[in-house]
Motif scaffolding. Sequence first.
Motif, PDB file in Angstrom:
ATOM      1  N   MET A   1       0.859  -1.190   0.000  1.00  0.00           N
ATOM      2  CA  MET A   1       0.000   0.000   0.000  1.00  0.00           C
ATOM      3  C   MET A   1       0.874   1.212   0.000  1.00  0.00           C
ATOM      4  O   MET A   1       1.927   1.214   0.579  1.00  0.00           O
ATOM      5  N   LYS A   2       0.442   2.219  -0.651  1.00  0.00           N
ATOM      6  CA  LYS A   2       1.257   3.416  -0.663  1.00  0.00           C
ATOM      7  C   LYS A   2       0.417   4.579  -0.241  1.00  0.00           C
ATOM      8  O   LYS A   2      -0.609   4.819  -0.809  1.00  0.00           O
ATOM      9  N   ILE A   3       0.861   5.236   0.776  1.00  0.00           N
ATOM     10  CA  ILE A   3       0.204   6.481   1.093  1.00  0.00           C
ATOM     11  C   ILE A   3       1.091   7.525   0.514  1.00  0.00           C
ATOM     12  O   ILE A   3       2.254   7.510   0.731  1.00  0.00           O
ATOM     13  N   GLY A 134       7.313  15.922  -5.616  1.00  0.00           N
ATOM     14  CA  GLY A 134       6.099  16.605  -5.205  1.00  0.00           C
ATOM     15  C   GLY A 134       5.475  16.067  -3.936  1.00  0.00           C
ATOM     16  O   GLY A 134       4.552  16.680  -3.399  1.00  0.00           O
ATOM     17  N   HIS A 135       5.976  14.944  -3.429  1.00  0.00           N
ATOM     18  CA  HIS A 135       5.414  14.362  -2.205  1.00  0.00           C
ATOM     19  C   HIS A 135       6.133  14.824  -0.935  1.00  0.00           C
ATOM     20  O   HIS A 135       5.669  14.551   0.166  1.00  0.00           O
ATOM     21  N   THR A 453       8.351   9.300  -5.852  1.00  0.00           N
ATOM     22  CA  THR A 453       8.734   8.869  -4.513  1.00  0.00           C
ATOM     23  C   THR A 453       7.587   9.224  -3.592  1.00  0.00           C
ATOM     24  O   THR A 453       7.272  10.398  -3.416  1.00  0.00           O
ATOM     25  N   SER A 454       6.948   8.212  -3.029  1.00  0.00           N
ATOM     26  CA  SER A 454       5.761   8.479  -2.222  1.00  0.00           C
ATOM     27  C   SER A 454       5.667   7.435  -1.123  1.00  0.00           C
ATOM     28  O   SER A 454       6.627   7.218  -0.390  1.00  0.00           O
ATOM     29  N   GLY A 455       4.519   6.786  -0.962  1.00  0.00           N
ATOM     30  CA  GLY A 455       4.344   5.869   0.141  1.00  0.00           C
ATOM     31  C   GLY A 455       4.158   6.617   1.451  1.00  0.00           C
ATOM     32  O   GLY A 455       3.888   7.821   1.466  1.00  0.00           O
ATOM     33  N   PHE A 456       4.341   5.922   2.570  1.00  0.00           N
ATOM     34  CA  PHE A 456       4.194   6.599   3.855  1.00  0.00           C
ATOM     35  C   PHE A 456       5.394   7.522   4.090  1.00  0.00           C
ATOM     36  O   PHE A 456       6.448   7.378   3.468  1.00  0.00           O
ATOM     37  N   PRO A 472       8.921  10.881   2.006  1.00  0.00           N
ATOM     38  CA  PRO A 472       8.282   9.660   1.492  1.00  0.00           C
ATOM     39  C   PRO A 472       9.296   8.525   1.393  1.00  0.00           C
ATOM     40  O   PRO A 472      10.469   8.758   1.106  1.00  0.00           O
ATOM     41  N   GLN A 473       8.833   7.301   1.619  1.00  0.00           N
ATOM     42  CA  GLN A 473       9.750   6.181   1.788  1.00  0.00           C
ATOM     43  C   GLN A 473       9.839   5.220   0.610  1.00  0.00           C
ATOM     44  O   GLN A 473      10.708   4.348   0.602  1.00  0.00           O
ATOM     45  N   TRP A 474       8.966   5.334  -0.372  1.00  0.00           N
ATOM     46  CA  TRP A 474       8.961   4.345  -1.440  1.00  0.00           C
ATOM     47  C   TRP A 474       9.170   5.015  -2.801  1.00  0.00           C
ATOM     48  O   TRP A 474       8.420   5.903  -3.205  1.00  0.00           O
ATOM     49  N   ASN A 475      10.202   4.563  -3.500  1.00  0.00           N
ATOM     50  CA  ASN A 475      10.566   5.122  -4.796  1.00  0.00           C
ATOM     51  C   ASN A 475      10.045   4.192  -5.886  1.00  0.00           C
ATOM     52  O   ASN A 475      10.568   3.099  -6.094  1.00  0.00           O
TER      53      ASN A 475
END
Length: 529
Positions: A1-3, A134-135, A453-456, A472-475
């Motif tokens: 899941m990506k927030i 942008g995140h 790059t987003s996620g939590f 953000p932690q997920w690229n």
Amino acid sequence: MKIAHLTGLNLAGQTIRVSGPCRFAAFNQLNPMKSKLLRRCLFSLFMLGSYPGLSQTTQTATDQQQQFSPAQLQEDLQFMHQVLNEAHPGMYRYTSKDRFDQLFDSVAQTLNRPMNQQEFFVAATPLITALKDGHIKWMPRERKHGQYFYNLEQLFPLQLHFTGEQAHLVKNLAGTTTIPLASEIVSINGLSIPALVDKLLPTVFFADGNSQAVKWLSLDNFLPFYYGTYIGASPSYEIAFKAPGSQEVKTAQIPAITLETIQELEKEREKHKESVIRVAYKDHNTALLRIENFNIYKNEMDVEKVMKDIFWQMNAKNTQNLIIDLRGNEGGIDKWGALLYSHITDKKFRYYDSMLVPKKEKFTFEKNIIWLPGMYPIYRKLISRTKGSNYTFRFKKTLREQKPQKNPFKGDVYVLTDGYSFSVTSEFCAIAHHHKRATFIGRETGGGYYGNTSGFHVPVKLPNTHLEIAIPQWNYFMAVSGYPHKDRGILPDHPVEYTAEDLIQKRDVDLEFTMNLIKSKRASSAQAK
């Protein structure tokens, strides 16, 4: 899941809400006990919208005016560098390490005098914009609003529409009528519009890569924030303008407005919200599917059922043309983007190609992290090495091959986008564009074509100024290729620009263009027969 992205820089309400892509993991590779534990872990992880750093709290005038010594400022700057190096998995996606090192050195040289929080915020902004992410979140730890941080009692009172080096009046937020609507604004407090644009446009960091439309849209919608933060404030503003149809330059004094005025206007806009997903039929064979955002949870709407019903209805009506309106849709839960595409294709497809995350070891700045869920350590244990020296989190359904729906829509698809088509929305658009499944109309998306790059987020407080940077932690890397603009969003097949008069009259120029395009295509087909 990506927030994904928290609209602290969305800019649309009094409260910051989680609105970017929310990415859920795949659990069925685990045994039942571990699967249940992982669900709990991720559910806790992804409810980041409630962490304390994302709620607005009161910031006093004393806080804003407190002076920090050059040594304290240098400490905060070096701490920022440390945090970004450790925690941002896509720091060098658009800007090289050498360039970042030069920028940090350049900013350090300016921190040679005492500064207050706002001055340091402004001084460090070039580092945030250089991420081209942008995140990212960059804001005061304590604030009254998700978007307006400084000079809250003397905010700039006009909403303008920028077109290059020109700006025209769309709305006077102060309620005065001295300047006619659609007037060209020549200068503000003696600063020409071209000079103002040169100063403010580079400060907009709500954009992936070098996406442009979102930056202009941000100036249109949030000029009071940018002006108050990066230029300053005054009790009133001297406006030089040319009335519509005139070349004579006149001047007018317009009083500043307060944050409360803006908040009241926001409340009025919120009153007229419609269903987040809705369909209308423009004629007997054209459907308009409007999706406000993808940030929809099960307790709010059964998205799978709603989508299934909508597309069943379209097929039952023998609908030939589908217009998907994604303007202003800043993202949400990523599986909804994949679900939407599965309804307009009859082929299997890849959605994400890969995902990278920061290192598996603990962050060295843990004591400055504002909030993390209790299950976060378990998530860290599930991080694994890639074939190279990078790290990934493999438990994601959207990393697998996706299947089309049983009865997908097979007619012509048109997608309306603008600068705030971001995050999950840009991901859907990239896949639809890559597979040539839609015609795009409007303006460039704010989200990058090849991913984001987003996620939590990991929210961190700087030790002295108490500014907050949430990383953000997920690229993510999309399963796309061949697009020549590696640092841009999805560029429309048919660019559409608005005039100030269009905005004042609330004309939907994008939709008008699309309907004319459909009629033209229909006429050509009839002629060919």
